[in-house]
Design a protein around this motif. Structure first.
Motif, PDB file in Angstrom:
ATOM      1  N   TRP A 122       0.831  -1.206   0.000  1.00 47.24           N
ATOM      2  CA  TRP A 122       0.000   0.000   0.000  1.00 47.24           C
ATOM      3  C   TRP A 122       0.864   1.254   0.000  1.00 47.24           C
ATOM      4  O   TRP A 122       0.599   2.203  -0.736  1.00 47.24           O
ATOM      5  N   ASP A 130     -11.431   9.842  10.299  1.00 44.53           N
ATOM      6  CA  ASP A 130     -11.734   8.621  11.041  1.00 44.53           C
ATOM      7  C   ASP A 130     -12.603   8.961  12.241  1.00 44.53           C
ATOM      8  O   ASP A 130     -12.566  10.087  12.764  1.00 44.53           O
ATOM      9  N   THR A 150     -24.596   5.437   7.336  1.00 45.01           N
ATOM     10  CA  THR A 150     -24.360   5.831   5.951  1.00 45.01           C
ATOM     11  C   THR A 150     -24.931   7.202   5.627  1.00 45.01           C
ATOM     12  O   THR A 150     -24.300   8.009   4.934  1.00 45.01           O
ATOM     13  N   ASP A 199     -11.230   4.549   5.908  1.00 47.13           N
ATOM     14  CA  ASP A 199     -11.184   3.103   6.072  1.00 47.13           C
ATOM     15  C   ASP A 199     -12.462   2.497   5.494  1.00 47.13           C
ATOM     16  O   ASP A 199     -13.408   3.214   5.152  1.00 47.13           O
ATOM     17  N   ASN A 200     -12.480   1.199   5.372  1.00 48.63           N
ATOM     18  CA  ASN A 200     -13.604   0.530   4.723  1.00 48.63           C
ATOM     19  C   ASN A 200     -14.674   0.096   5.716  1.00 48.63           C
ATOM     20  O   ASN A 200     -15.161  -1.037   5.679  1.00 48.63           O
ATOM     21  N   HIS A 209     -19.189   3.805   5.639  1.00 50.15           N
ATOM     22  CA  HIS A 209     -18.536   4.670   4.658  1.00 50.15           C
ATOM     23  C   HIS A 209     -18.971   4.278   3.246  1.00 50.15           C
ATOM     24  O   HIS A 209     -18.540   3.238   2.728  1.00 50.15           O
ATOM     25  N   LYS A 220     -19.533   4.329  -0.921  1.00 50.21           N
ATOM     26  CA  LYS A 220     -18.789   4.645  -2.139  1.00 50.21           C
ATOM     27  C   LYS A 220     -19.642   5.621  -2.937  1.00 50.21           C
ATOM     28  O   LYS A 220     -20.643   5.252  -3.538  1.00 50.21           O
ATOM     29  N   PHE A 229     -10.116   4.341  -0.390  1.00 54.57           N
ATOM     30  CA  PHE A 229     -10.248   3.499   0.793  1.00 54.57           C
ATOM     31  C   PHE A 229      -8.949   2.754   1.076  1.00 54.57           C
ATOM     32  O   PHE A 229      -8.278   2.267   0.161  1.00 54.57           O
ATOM     33  N   PRO A 288      -6.715  -0.425   2.404  1.00 51.76           N
ATOM     34  CA  PRO A 288      -6.928  -1.876   2.323  1.00 51.76           C
ATOM     35  C   PRO A 288      -7.566  -2.396   3.604  1.00 51.76           C
ATOM     36  O   PRO A 288      -7.366  -1.848   4.691  1.00 51.76           O
ATOM     37  N   ALA A 289      -8.340  -3.457   3.478  1.00 46.13           N
ATOM     38  CA  ALA A 289      -9.024  -4.027   4.643  1.00 46.13           C
ATOM     39  C   ALA A 289      -8.028  -4.493   5.698  1.00 46.13           C
ATOM     40  O   ALA A 289      -6.957  -5.021   5.380  1.00 46.13           O
ATOM     41  N   THR A 345      -5.852  -0.475   8.705  1.00 40.91           N
ATOM     42  CA  THR A 345      -5.939   0.936   9.112  1.00 40.91           C
ATOM     43  C   THR A 345      -5.160   1.249  10.378  1.00 40.91           C
ATOM     44  O   THR A 345      -4.761   2.393  10.588  1.00 40.91           O
ATOM     45  N   GLN A 374      -3.458   4.239   8.555  1.00 41.12           N
ATOM     46  CA  GLN A 374      -4.300   5.430   8.682  1.00 41.12           C
ATOM     47  C   GLN A 374      -3.667   6.440   9.637  1.00 41.12           C
ATOM     48  O   GLN A 374      -3.421   6.118  10.805  1.00 41.12           O
TER      49      GLN A 374
END
Length: 439
Positions: A63, A83, A163, A189-190, A194, A196, A206, A208-209, A212, A216
């Motif tokens: 990343w 965040d 959302t 973060d995902n 959050h 799209k 975003f 990566p899963a 963070t 982050q």
């Protein structure tokens, strides 16, 4: 590494299995053997972090390699990270020092929480915090409109991010950047809350899963710094109130969400720009504005040296932990799509405005007398009297709906609290503290 908690009984059980396999029938995994084993092998007891252990280091490395390409075409001032974090705004730790012969009884613990969303750029530009509570119009707001608060305040039943709130916040940021003629890159973060979404002036990227905690910037010390500064204000408030012989649990219950909002706003303003820049650099964001060391102290902005002695003392004597440990108490609090529980804060906040009806008003006929009294140089005003005046001014601002006045009064409140902490910062005996205060 399996990342399973290893306890004393688990070590003893495994040792007995090894002894059985080796045919050692006389071995007993006693408490004394366990203590010697831990000391001999330099093994200590610690707390596992929330997510850091599950991060794939290779994914984080890949990343960071991609970051320059993702950020291409954007100046550092236009690269943001946002965040959320949970905050138990009324609570503190439950540990406390006490005499052995006395019972250590505490009051009812508050589980009231709010969600705080923070957003900042690589250069240290800070957007107003988003605070999410349960009530649409808390009673402690008085006639102050929510749009006049120093933060963006929203609500839902769970006091967490969803959302719809996230979309509203994103659109507000997009409108702000459009007015300023800026194209910005926003890293998120995902989290399930959050969405799209395509925006005109804000491009969302975003992380990566499950990375963070390392990738982050907000998780590298910015949120921790804000919470530490918030707890500092909370402890100063507790110290001030307990000087008036108030019970500790009652003092915590009297903290309103309005107090929390202004403490959050003040704490956010106090965070140094250099701290934000270092946290971005630690996550691999190239700092073109200033060269930054690869090794960055995570607590660079939260040194206890600038904390009044009385506050540090209160941290240990009231909370039973070090000052920095207060930050960790709600570190893993859920902020979205997670089961939470709590008590309706309005049960505790209902008493805040009860005394408004009995507020003292100055009669027009007493104007000269008031002026003469204020001009009297021989009359002294005690700290308690000054704080009482500040509280009445706060109630007046709430009654009249004067948001600007309230902002100034809340800043004045911080000065009063800081002054009182300085007065009581002299070294005293621990016996004196327990003799005067009952926690």
């Amino acid at each position: 590494m399996r990342r399973m908690p290893v306890s004393g009984p688990l070590i003893c059980a495994q040792a007995l299995r090894f002894a059985s396999d080796l045919g050692i029938e006389t071995f007993k995994a006693s408490t004394g053997w366990l203590a010697s084993f831990l000391s001999r092998n330099n093994i200590v007891l610690g707390t596992m972090s929330c997510e850091r252990g599950d991060v794939n280091k290779d994914t984080v490395y890949d990343w960071k390699e991609k970051l320059p390409t993702l950020c291409e075409g954007y100046e550092p001032m236009n690269i943001f990270n946002m965040d959320e974090t949970g905050l138990f705004f009324r609570d503190t730790t439950r540990k406390s020092y006490h005499f052995k012969e006395t019972e250590l009884a505490g009051g009812k613990r508050s589980k009231e929480r709010i969600t705080v969303a923070l957003c900042a750029s690589m250069t240290g530009e800070k957007l107003p915090p988003l605070v999410i509570g349960k009530s649409a119009k808390p009673r402690c707001f008085g006639k102050i409109k929510t749009e006049k608060l120093p933060v963006m305040y929203r609500n839902n039943k769970k006091a967490w991010m969803n959302t719809e709130l996230m979309k509203e916040w994103l659109k507000s940021v997009d409108q702000k950047m459009r007015r300023q003629g800026r194209k910005v890159l926003l890293f998120l973060d995902n989290a399930p809350s959050h969405p799209k979404i395509s925006l005109q002036n804000v491009k969302i990227v975003f992380f990566p899963a499950n990375t963070t905690s390392l990738s982050q910037p907000m998780d590298q010390g910015i949120i921790q710094t804000l919470k530490l500064k918030y707890r500092k204000r909370q402890l100063q408030y507790i110290l001030t109130q307990m000087e008036n012989d108030k019970v500790g649990s009652h003092v915590l219950q009297q903290i309103s969400i309005l107090d929390a909002i202004y403490w959050i706003n003040g704490s956010w303003k106090d965070i140094e720009v250099s701290t934000i820049q270092k946290c971005f650099a630690r996550c691999g964001f190239a700092m073109t504005i200033e060269k930054t060391d690869d090794k960055i102290d995570e607590d660079s902005d939260i040194d206890e040296d600038d904390v009044p002695l009385a506050v540090l003392k209160m941290s240990n004597e009231l909370s039973g932990v070090s000052f920095s440990d207060l930050v960790e108490m709600d570190k893993c609090a859920p902020v979205c799509e997670t089961e939470t529980s709590g008590i309706d804060w309005e049960e505790n906040a209902a008493d805040i405005l009860k005394s408004l009806k009995s507020s003292e008003n100055v009669d027009e006929n007493d104007e000269d007398e008031v002026l003469d009294t204020g001009a009297c140089a021989d009359e002294t005003v005690t700290m308690d009297e000054a704080c009482d005046m500040e509280e009445k001014l706060k109630r007046f601002a709430l009654t009249m709906g004067q948001d600007k006045m309230l902002t100034n009064i809340m800043e004045l409140q911080e000065l009063f609290v800081a002054s009182r902490c300085e007065v009581h910062s002299k070294q005293t005996k621990i016996e004196d503290f327990f003799a005067k205060k009952a926690i």
